[in-house]
Scaffold this motif. Structure first.
Motif, mmCIF file in Angstrom:
data_model
loop_
_atom_site.group_PDB
_atom_site.id
_atom_site.type_symbol
_atom_site.label_atom_id
_atom_site.label_comp_id
_atom_site.label_asym_id
_atom_site.label_seq_id
_atom_site.Cartn_x
_atom_site.Cartn_y
_atom_site.Cartn_z
ATOM 1 N N GLY A 161 -0.370 5.440 2.719
ATOM 2 C CA GLY A 161 0.144 4.140 2.304
ATOM 3 C C GLY A 161 1.428 4.263 1.511
ATOM 4 N N SER A 162 1.465 5.231 0.586
ATOM 5 C CA SER A 162 2.670 5.440 -0.220
ATOM 6 C C SER A 162 3.828 5.928 0.638
ATOM 7 N N THR B 47 4.287 5.251 3.794
ATOM 8 C CA THR B 47 4.752 4.099 4.559
ATOM 9 C C THR B 47 5.696 3.234 3.727
ATOM 10 N N LEU B 48 5.318 3.004 2.465
ATOM 11 C CA LEU B 48 6.178 2.230 1.565
ATOM 12 C C LEU B 48 7.502 2.949 1.325
ATOM 13 N N LEU B 49 7.463 4.292 1.217
ATOM 14 C CA LEU B 49 8.692 5.073 1.033
ATOM 15 C C LEU B 49 9.637 4.892 2.222
ATOM 16 N N LEU C 246 9.743 2.342 4.326
ATOM 17 C CA LEU C 246 10.275 0.975 4.275
ATOM 18 C C LEU C 246 11.378 0.857 3.231
ATOM 19 N N LEU C 247 11.143 1.467 2.061
ATOM 20 C CA LEU C 247 12.147 1.422 1.002
ATOM 21 C C LEU C 247 13.426 2.138 1.430
ATOM 22 N N LEU D 272 9.097 -2.943 -3.797
ATOM 23 C CA LEU D 272 8.470 -1.780 -3.174
ATOM 24 C C LEU D 272 8.539 -0.566 -4.089
ATOM 25 N N ARG E 74 5.945 -0.728 -6.731
ATOM 26 C CA ARG E 74 4.618 -0.530 -6.144
ATOM 27 C C ARG E 74 4.370 0.955 -5.880
ATOM 28 N N ILE E 75 5.408 1.660 -5.394
ATOM 29 C CA ILE E 75 5.271 3.104 -5.156
ATOM 30 C C ILE E 75 5.062 3.840 -6.476
ATOM 31 N N ARG F 39 1.499 3.500 -7.395
ATOM 32 C CA ARG F 39 0.571 4.189 -6.493
ATOM 33 C C ARG F 39 0.704 5.705 -6.555
#
Length: 314
Positions: free
Chosen positions: A22-23, A25-27, A29-30, A249, A252-253, A256
């Protein structure tokens, strides 16, 4: 001592600092949002002075997030200390690095600047090791960061490396920006219990206050011509996508995966920038760029550690 024998608080801290799917994936996107910022800056920067552009970027982004906060009824933190932390984050994570990176990029070029910007995780690992209890240096972290940094250097290529000897002051500016980002990753850990939208709005509001006197004293924006529609749309994209959404984002990272993992985005931004160039501008992908991306991916796999544990039968 394994994870089962750690105290509950230590296990929680350890879990927060892991780079799970999940982290990651966020990375990614960021990195796409920040990689796209170079396209926006290329257009807007041709018509808008540097510090004015930074001010518009953070100011519009902050205003947009406050609209979201008010419309959704989000509550602000009651602790007074968090607002001082937001001011420090605005200084370390926006005002200082944005200004230094802009100066350095003009002097040594975007390629060399990107390579130096990719040292951010290295500084973050060192700073977090000294200043935190739950993000200590490990063999996997160091190996992964070094692999990723070398991957960025290979991907961007030898011509950019020659730019590293072009201007010593610009090189120092980029290293100072990377160090500033490293400290901000540690300071940002204090926002783990804060709504990411609120945390991003607080930081961007603080950086707006810091940039107002700089932009007005140096750029005198009221004396410049009104930018064209393409520049205005690029400013909005830079503010709303590459800043407002991006920093939501980012926080949030941080919550997390911890500061060290959050700053791995600086390894992925060149990948995203090159990928966007291929997809949107029809640019070709060279063998060196492909090899560099593979090294960056290998570095992330090493830092994650799960694939290596499976290979070892752990």
């Amino acid at each position: 001592m394994d994870a089962k024998t750690l105290p509950t608080s230590a296990r929680a801290a350890s879990a927060e600092a892991s780079l799970d799917l999940g982290s990651l994936t966020l990375l990614v996107l960021l990195s796409l949002l920040w990689g796209g910022s170079f396209l926006f800056m290329r257009v807007a920067g041709a018509e808008v002075p540097v510090f004015t552009l930074v001010l518009l970027r953070v100011g519009i982004a902050a205003a947009a997030l406050w609209v979201v906060i008010i419309a959704s009824g989000r509550r602000l933190p009651s602790r007074g200390g968090i607002y001082l932390r937001a001011l420090l984050m605005g200084f370390l994570n926006n005002a200082v690095p944005f200004s230094l990176i802009t100066f350095a990029t003009v002097e040594i070029g975007a390629g060399a600047a990107s390579i130096l910007n990719a040292t951010t995780p290295i500084f973050t690992v060192l700073i977090a090791h000294v200043l935190t209890a739950d993000e200590k240096m490990t063999t996997n972290k160091v190996t992964g960061v070094v692999l990723g940094f070398l991957g960025v250097a290979v991907m961007i290529g030898l011509p950019a490396l020659r730019g590293l000897t072009a201007d010593f002051l610009a090189v120092l500016a980029m290293l100072a920006a990377a160090t500033s980002y490293g400290f901000s990753a540690v300071v940002g850990k204090g926002f783990r219990a804060t709504d990411p939208v609120v945390a991003a709005a607080m930081q961007l509001s603080a950086s707006t206050l810091l940039m107002v006197p700089v932009a007005f004293l140096i750029d005198r924006p009221f004396a410049t011509a009104m930018p064209g529609m393409a520049a205005i749309l690029s400013i909005l994209g830079l503010a709303l996508l590459s800043t407002s959404l991006a920093y939501v984002l980012f926080f949030r990272i941080l919550a997390r995966a911890g500061g060290t993992n959050a700053m791995l985005v600086t390894l992925l931004v060149p990948v995203s920038a090159v990928t966007l160039g291929v997809v949107l501008l029809g640019e070709s992908l060279s063998a060196g760029q492909f090899a560099g991306m593979a090294m960056i991916g290998a570095g992330l796999v090493v830092m994650d550690g799960r694939a290596l544990r499976r290979l070892r039968g752990g």
